[in-house]
Enzyme design. Structure first.
Site: not given
Length: 155
Positions: A93, A116, A124-125, A151
């Protein structure tokens, strides 16, 4: 015209919303009133679903869809920066705040991150706490963990 359609995914139900040929929202189960929207699987919504399912299978790293997230100028700035975080990478962040131009705005970017309207499509994850812990996620931390695992990120 305004349209929406619901799909079942490995994350549970998602609802995709289209307005004037652009995606405006992706909801997990909870969604605002869509009374003035038409329930229809448009070409764009179907393409978004196809790209999302390719992503869930690990076959897609980037989305190629017209997006129009509605928010404040600051939120849009944060969402634009989020869109630059590469697949398979995370950012804190604090680092997100720095990229947005204010190193002391970590809490503000966190709030914009939480608002979002197109999670997954605007990644945003990929934002985590500086300590390496997951932090929050509008769809729930378990969904965030699943997306990061897709991912190749295991926290």
């Amino acid at each position: 015209m305004k349209y929406f359609y619901k799909y079942e995914t490995l994350l549970g139900s998602i609802i995709l919303v289209e307005k004037k040929g652009e995606l405006t929202n992706l909801y997990f189960n909870n969604f605002e009133s869509l009374f003035d929207y038409n329930l229809e699987e448009t070409i764009l919504i179907r393409e978004a679903k196809n790209q999302l399912f390719e992503y869930f299978r690990g076959e897609r790293k980037n989305f190629e869809l017209p997006l129009n997230p509605l928010g404040t100028a600051f939120q849009k700035k944060v969402w634009n920066v989020l869109s630059t975080i590469p697949y398979g990478q995370t950012i804190s962040y604090k680092d997100l705040a720095i990229k947005c131009g204010n190193s002391r705005a970590a809490r503000a970017v966190g709030m914009a991150n939480n608002k979002n309207p197109l999670p997954i499509l605007i990644p945003c994850h990929r934002v985590i706490k500086q300590s390496g812990f997951l932090g929050g996620y509008s769809g729930g931390v378990e969904k965030k963990k699943i997306l990061l695992n897709i991912e190749g990120i295991y926290l």
